[in-house]
Design a protein around this motif. Structure first.
Motif, short mmCIF file in Angstrom:
data_model
loop_
_atom_site.label_atom_id
_atom_site.label_comp_id
_atom_site.label_asym_id
_atom_site.label_seq_id
_atom_site.Cartn_x
_atom_site.Cartn_y
_atom_site.Cartn_z
N SER A 27 68.50 38.53 61.91
CA SER A 27 67.38 39.46 62.05
C SER A 27 66.55 39.56 60.77
O SER A 27 65.33 39.65 60.82
CB SER A 27 67.85 40.84 62.49
N HIS A 28 67.21 39.52 59.60
CA HIS A 28 66.44 39.61 58.35
C HIS A 28 65.59 38.35 58.14
O HIS A 28 64.53 38.41 57.53
CB HIS A 28 67.35 39.89 57.15
N GLU A 29 66.05 37.22 58.66
CA GLU A 29 65.25 35.98 58.55
C GLU A 29 64.03 36.04 59.46
O GLU A 29 62.94 35.60 59.07
CB GLU A 29 66.12 34.77 58.92
N VAL A 30 64.19 36.64 60.63
CA VAL A 30 63.04 36.82 61.53
C VAL A 30 62.03 37.75 60.88
O VAL A 30 60.83 37.50 60.91
CB VAL A 30 63.50 37.39 62.90
N GLU A 31 62.53 38.81 60.26
CA GLU A 31 61.65 39.75 59.57
C GLU A 31 60.88 39.05 58.45
O GLU A 31 59.68 39.28 58.26
CB GLU A 31 62.47 40.91 59.00
N GLU A 32 61.55 38.18 57.71
CA GLU A 32 60.89 37.43 56.63
C GLU A 32 59.78 36.54 57.19
O GLU A 32 58.69 36.46 56.62
CB GLU A 32 61.90 36.58 55.87
N VAL A 33 60.07 35.85 58.29
CA VAL A 33 59.06 34.99 58.91
C VAL A 33 57.85 35.82 59.33
O VAL A 33 56.71 35.46 59.04
CB VAL A 33 59.65 34.24 60.14
N LYS A 34 58.10 36.95 59.95
CA LYS A 34 57.00 37.80 60.43
C LYS A 34 56.23 38.42 59.28
O LYS A 34 55.01 38.58 59.35
CB LYS A 34 57.52 38.84 61.41
N ASP A 35 56.92 38.76 58.19
CA ASP A 35 56.24 39.26 56.99
C ASP A 35 55.31 38.19 56.42
O ASP A 35 54.18 38.48 56.03
CB ASP A 35 57.24 39.69 55.92
N LYS A 36 55.80 36.97 56.37
CA LYS A 36 54.98 35.87 55.84
C LYS A 36 53.78 35.59 56.73
O LYS A 36 52.68 35.30 56.24
CB LYS A 36 55.83 34.61 55.66
N ILE A 37 53.97 35.70 58.03
CA ILE A 37 52.85 35.52 58.96
C ILE A 37 51.81 36.61 58.73
O ILE A 37 50.61 36.34 58.66
CB ILE A 37 53.34 35.52 60.42
N ALA A 38 52.27 37.86 58.60
CA ALA A 38 51.35 38.98 58.37
C ALA A 38 50.58 38.78 57.07
O ALA A 38 49.36 39.01 57.02
CB ALA A 38 52.13 40.30 58.34
N LEU A 39 51.27 38.37 56.02
CA LEU A 39 50.60 38.12 54.74
C LEU A 39 49.58 37.00 54.87
O LEU A 39 48.45 37.13 54.40
CB LEU A 39 51.62 37.77 53.65
N SER A 40 49.95 35.92 55.53
CA SER A 40 49.04 34.79 55.69
C SER A 40 47.79 35.18 56.46
O SER A 40 46.68 34.82 56.08
CB SER A 40 49.74 33.63 56.40
N ASN A 42 46.54 38.21 56.83
CA ASN A 42 45.78 39.14 55.99
C ASN A 42 45.03 38.38 54.90
O ASN A 42 43.86 38.64 54.63
CB ASN A 42 46.74 40.17 55.39
N LEU A 43 45.71 37.44 54.30
CA LEU A 43 45.12 36.64 53.23
C LEU A 43 43.92 35.83 53.74
O LEU A 43 42.87 35.78 53.09
CB LEU A 43 46.18 35.71 52.64
N LEU A 44 44.06 35.23 54.90
CA LEU A 44 42.94 34.46 55.46
C LEU A 44 41.73 35.35 55.74
O LEU A 44 40.59 34.94 55.50
CB LEU A 44 43.37 33.75 56.75
N LEU A 45 41.97 36.56 56.21
CA LEU A 45 40.86 37.49 56.44
C LEU A 45 40.17 37.85 55.13
O LEU A 45 38.94 37.91 55.06
CB LEU A 45 41.36 38.76 57.15
N LYS A 46 40.98 38.08 54.09
CA LYS A 46 40.40 38.41 52.77
C LYS A 46 39.57 37.24 52.24
O LYS A 46 38.48 37.42 51.70
CB LYS A 46 41.50 38.74 51.76
#
Length: 90
Positions: A27-40, A42-46
């Motif tokens: 579950s923590h690995e899934v959370e990490e993947v989803k955190d990285k997706i959210a960051l990516s 967000n970053l693309l929008l910026k």
């Protein structure tokens, strides 16, 4: 953000959940993947917003600030980097 990019992130998120369902990811690995997706995402929008800045010097300064934020937060939780991005660019 491009439709293909968004679709790619959706598939990555689905695959993380799928792998967790069959105990291939914790579950923590899934959370990490989803955190990285959210960051990516967000970053693309910026970056999209920054690239619309006409003044080259200001545009480069904003891109450098973004790079600094990401390097500074490399070892920290991704959520902290997202919060920093939001404080500076929204």
């Amino acid at each position: 953000m491009d439709g293909l990019v968004d679709l790619t992130y959706q598939v990555a998120s689905f695959m993380a959940d799928f792998k967790a369902k069959y105990n291939l990811l914790k579950s923590h690995e899934v959370e990490e993947v989803k955190d990285k997706i959210a960051l990516s995402k967000n970053l693309l929008l910026k970056i999209d917003v920054i690239m619309k800045i006409n003044d080259e010097m200001e545009r480069n300064e904003k891109l450098n600030q973004l790079t600094d934020i990401l390097h500074k937060n490399r070892g920290d939780r991704v959520v902290h980097a997202l919060n920093e991005l939001d404080r500076r660019y929204i």
